[in-house]
Every structure is written in structure tokens, then in C-alpha cells.
Enzyme design. Structure first.
Site, short mmCIF file in Angstrom:
data_model
loop_
_atom_site.label_atom_id
_atom_site.label_comp_id
_atom_site.label_asym_id
_atom_site.label_seq_id
_atom_site.Cartn_x
_atom_site.Cartn_y
_atom_site.Cartn_z
CD GLU A 194 26.36 35.81 56.11
OE1 GLU A 194 26.82 35.60 54.97
OE2 GLU A 194 25.20 35.49 56.44
CD GLU A 317 22.04 38.11 57.18
OE1 GLU A 317 21.84 37.12 56.43
OE2 GLU A 317 22.94 38.95 56.99
#
Length: 514
Positions: A194, A317
Site C-alpha cells: 500500500e 488483501e
């Protein structure tokens, strides 16, 4: 008398038409694309009670049976689940983690504060050796997420050498001194996590350059050609994917990641994990179905730069995200797991399977005691969640050949909105057997399903079903088997046509043989 007969006829007609009709066609002789087993991967972050108390209870623990500090019941459950890969140590934690603090004698390891998740202090007793040895015990490939946000190029380069170099390098010799003579040969590596957020709040252009720098110094070894995964987009951020595909040389990158959670909204109150209403349920199903839209959108961009599909899309994810259980640490993300989560799992895995030409890996968040877990623990107790059961039912698709499918399903309607009610995917395994997975997300209606099997003749059939009396049903430490898989014998096969009824909020997997 006439009125009575008329009433009976109307009642019969109404009964016949109450079951919504789903029509599926499977071209069983056209199966070519392999469904990568890595679609069924999992995720273990240093977050809440995922590692400490969930997986690892300490080598000196005499109350909970363990092997080198790792719970034996968790090891056995994960073996049976056939976990293909396990991602570690994060997540947001990855870009704060200093891997060298987690090797060597445990008594000498420095402590650290987990600033991302609860501000707790941990002692680094679970480190690289512990994780990689766990992967060997459960038969999973390790997926290591490298620290790009706060680490250095040398830190990540040294980690690669430590776990993969056979000998002679300073890092390989350090590994040997710490008790591991042979390398683990880790192939799966995330270059940051991220990067647009907790991994550094970078722009896509800046991260592309950082990626190129870090990837340059991540060296292959004789027995470990690295599979490098770029930190990808969140949800529908297609500009991020386009920038990475345009700016990173494809020979330096094997995959791009994607994250998407089924969540009511990014506020403190994300809705309850158990006592939800139909409005909250419908919204979560809407979010889960968006996975299909996001995969198509990102794949279209990837096709523009990579028409031969050499770069994979890894959804590392995904899962449901709700408010934590009352009375628990808000930073630990501990939530219960109901039949709603089984719907997320079944629907999402069908989507992944049907996009197997581009989606070649995924990681459910997370494996124990965090978010949409497959396992929950409480001291010496352990239970398997509805999500665990779906993942186990679906593991028949791992490395099987995707069977092309067409489906016409009625909608699940709520307050003027509608979603496709029944999703499905199918594959053919090495023996030639056909496995068909079906998920009905409808909140109240069963669906009659007709499946036309074209291309080959089949004569034998068996099935499994995960269903329950209420959508809110879940397993507890007092009732660990309230939601469990049962044999399903309600399907009929005649002249190449399969017919069955799938109850509301249920998952069915059929095995059909010649």
C-alpha cells in the site's frame, strides 16, 4: 366447489413459480486455463492476536500443545485447508518491520512498538525462522512483504540473501549461525505494501521509481528465481495500475497487487459482525460483487500494456471488514464470522476462478483472529469459521482447469436495488472429474438451478453444502460446530442436465464424474 378448485390451482401455480430459476451452461471439453492454487492464499500480519496467541504461543507454553511455539491445532487445520501461500509480516506492519530484529537468540531480540495496530509492545520472538518453518510445516509457499516505506534497499537485499543464498555470503553465514543450514528458497516477494497509503503515502510515479531501485538489488539464486509483486491499487484506482504498467519494465515485475475489502464505509462504526440487518447485508454483498468490476477494470489496463498476460494480478488483501467485537481492542480488528462471510468467500472465489487468465494469486485477510479469519482462538480453544469451510470446499479448484461457463441468474432485490443472486465457477481436475461451486447470496429465497453439461458425458455425482438456519449463524467456542459442512444429495443428473435447489445464503460444491 369451483372456487375451491380455482384457489388450489392458483396456490399450486404460485408454489411452482416461487423458486427463482438459474440456468448455467458448462462447456466441459473446452477447459484450458489453469486456476492457480495461489488464488487460495492467506495473510498473517503482526496485528492483534493473529501471530501472538493465534499462531504462536511460545516455546515454553505447556498449556497449549505446540511445535516450536506454534499451535498444533492451527498447524493441522491449515494443512487440511491446503494453504498454497501465506503472506507475512503485513500489511501496514511490513513497512515498519525490521527483519534483523527478529533473528538470533530470542532473549537478545530488541522489542518494538506496533504503531499501526494498537500501540502494543512486542518482543520479536516470532521472526523469519519461525514464519518460514511454519510454512514448511503446513506445506505453504511463503510470501514475504518487504519494507520499502521505512527500510533501505540494503535491508531488503540482505533479507533476500539471508533466506535464499546457499552459502558464502555474509547473510547466508548468519543464517547458518542461527541454526538453518539450507536456504528456504523464498520466491514470492512483495516490494512494499500500500505504497499509496501506510506504505509511504507515495505517488504512483514516485513508487514506480522506488520499485525499480529496490527490485534491481533483489537477486535471484540458483534455486529461487524471484517472483516480485508491485504494491498495487486500492479498489478502482485505475490510474495507479496504469502508471505502474507504463513506468516499470515488465522484466522487473511479475505481478501487480490489488486490495479490496467488503466494508460499509471507512468510519469507526463499520457495522456489527453478527447482529446486522438486511440493509447492511445487502451493502456488503454489493461491495463483494464489486470485486468483479475492479478485476475487469484493472485487467483492461493491464491488457493494454501486456496483451500476452505475462504480468499477473494478485489480490493480496480481500474480505469482510466490520466493527470489532464489543469489549475488544479497536486496534486488534477481531470480529466474528457468520454465514454472511461464507457468502463473501464463495462469491469472491467464484469471481477469482472465472478470471483465472489474469488473477493468479490472492490472500484472504486474515488467517487467525483478525478480520475475515478462517480460525478463531481463545487460550487453549480453537474453532473453524464458516469462511474456513468454504475455502476448504473450494480447494478442489486448486490448479485445476477452468471450465468456460455461462450463467443466467435472477436478481436478489432490496429496496429498489438488485444484485445477481447465484454465482458459479467450475473446473476439471487431473482425473477428469468436474467440480462445480455455487453460491446463492439471496437473503430469503432459494433458487432452482439447471446446469447443462456440454462436451462430455458424466454419470456419477456427489456434493457438499454449507447452509444454516439464519444468516447471522456463526460458530462459538461453546458451539464450535453450529455451522458445518454436510453431504448434499439434492442434485439430480439426467442426460447431461443437472438440477438442484440451492437454499438462501448457501454454498454448494458438486463433484461430477464420468
Amino acid at each position: 366447489m369451483k372456487k375451491t378448485i380455482l384457489s388450489l390451482l392458483i396456490a399450486c401455480c404460485t408454489l411452482v413459480t416461487t423458486l427463482a430459476q438459474t440456468k448455467i451452461t458448462l462447456n466441459t471439453d473446452l477447459a484450458k486455463t489453469q486456476i492457480s492454487k495461489h488464488i487460495y492464499g492467506h495473510f498473517a500480519e503482526h496485528l492483534g492476536r493473529c501471530i501472538y496467541g493465534g499462531i504462536y504461543v511460545g516455546e515454553g507454553n505447556t498449556k497449549i500443545p505446540n511445535t516450536a511455539g506454534v499451535r498444533n491445532d492451527v498447524i493441522q487445520a491449515l494443512k487440511e485447508l491446503k494453504v498454497p501461500n501465506l503472506r507475512w509480516p503485513g500489511g501496514c506492519f511490513a513497512d515498519a518491520y525490521q527483519w534483523k530484529d527478529g533473528i538470533g537468540p530470542k532473549a537478545n531480540r530488541p522489542k518494538m512498538v506496533n504503531v499501526w495496530w494498537g500501540g502494543v509492545t512486542e518482543d520479536n520472538s516470532f521472526g523469519t525462522h519461525d514464519f518460514l518453518d511454519l510454512c514448511e510445516r503446513i506445506g505453504a509457499e511463503p510470501y514475504l512483504a518487504g519494507n520499502v516505506g521505512s527500510g533501505t534497499v540494503k535491508d531488503l537485499s540482505d533479507w533476500v540473501s539471508y533466506v535464499n543464498h546457499p552459502g558464502g555470503s555474509p547473510m547466508a553465514e548468519a543464517r547458518k549461525q542461527n541454526g538453518r543450514a539450507t536456504p528456504w528458497n523464498v520466491k514470492l516477494w512483495g516490494v512494499g505494501n500500500e505504497a499509496w497509503g501506510c506504505g509511504g503515502n507515495m505517488t504512483a510515479e514516485y513508487y514506480s521509481n522506488i520499485y525499480r531501485q529496490y527490485a534491481t538489488f533483489m537477486s535471484d539464486s540458483k534455486d529461487a528465481v524471484l517472483y516480485k509483486i508491485a504494491s498495487g491499487a486500492s479498489d478502482g484506482d485505475y490510474a495507479w495500475t496504469e502508471t505502474l504498467m507504463k513506468n516499470i519494465p515488465h522484466k522487473m515485475m511479475q505481478a501487480v497487487a490489488l486490495h479490496h475489502y467488503s466494508v460499509l464505509g471507512w468510519t469507526v462504526d463499520k457495522g456489527p459482525s453478527v447482529d446486522f440487518n438486511e440493509a447492511q447485508y445487502f451493502k456488503i454483498m454489493e461491495e463483494a460483487w464489486q470485486m468483479d468490476e475492479f478485476i475487469k477494470g484493472h485487467s483492461t489496463i493491464m491488457d493494454k500494456y501486456d496483451p500476452q498476460k505475462k504480468i499477473d494480478l494478485i489480490v493480496d488483501e480481500w474480505g469482510g471488514w466490520y466493527s470489532v467485537e464489543p469489549g475488544t481492542n479497536p486496534g486488534f480488528l477481531y470480529q466474528q464470522n457468520t454465514m454472511r462471510d461464507a457468502m463473501i468467500a464463495g462469491l469472491t472465489l467464484n469471481i477469482f476462478n472465472n478470471h483465472a487468465d489474469r488473477v493468479r494469486g490472492a490472500n484472504l485477510a486474515q488467517i487467525v483472529n483478525v478480520l475475515q479469519s478462517v480460525i478463531l482462538t481463545n487460550e487453549e480453544k480453537m474453532l473453524l469459521t464458516p469462511t474456513y469451510h468454504v475455502m476448504k470446499m473450494y480447494n478442489v479448484h486448486q490448479d485445476a482447469l477452468l471450465v468456460p461457463i455461462s450463467i443466467e441468474s435472477p436478481s436478489y432485490n432490496f429496496q429498489g436495488k438488485e444484485l445477481t443472486a447465484v454465482s458459479a465457477s467450475a473446473s476439471k481436475d487431473a482425473s477428469g472429474a468436474l467440480n462445480i461451486s455455487l453460491t446463492n447470496i439471496d437473503y430469503s429465497k432459494p433458487h432452482e438451478v439447471t446446469i447443462n453439461l456440454r462436451g462430455e458425458d458424466f454419470s456419477k455425482m456427489s456434493g457438499k453444502i454449507l447452509s444454516s438456519a439464519k444468516i447471522n449463524d456463526h460458530n462459538t467456542f461453546e458451539q464450535p460446530n453450529k455451522v458445518s459442512v454436510k453431504d448434499f444429495s439434492g442434485a439430480k443428473l439426467e442426460k447431461g442436465v443437472l438440477k438442484l435447489t440451492i437454499p438462501a445464503y448457501s454454498v454448494i460444491v458438486l463433484n461430477v464424474k464420468k
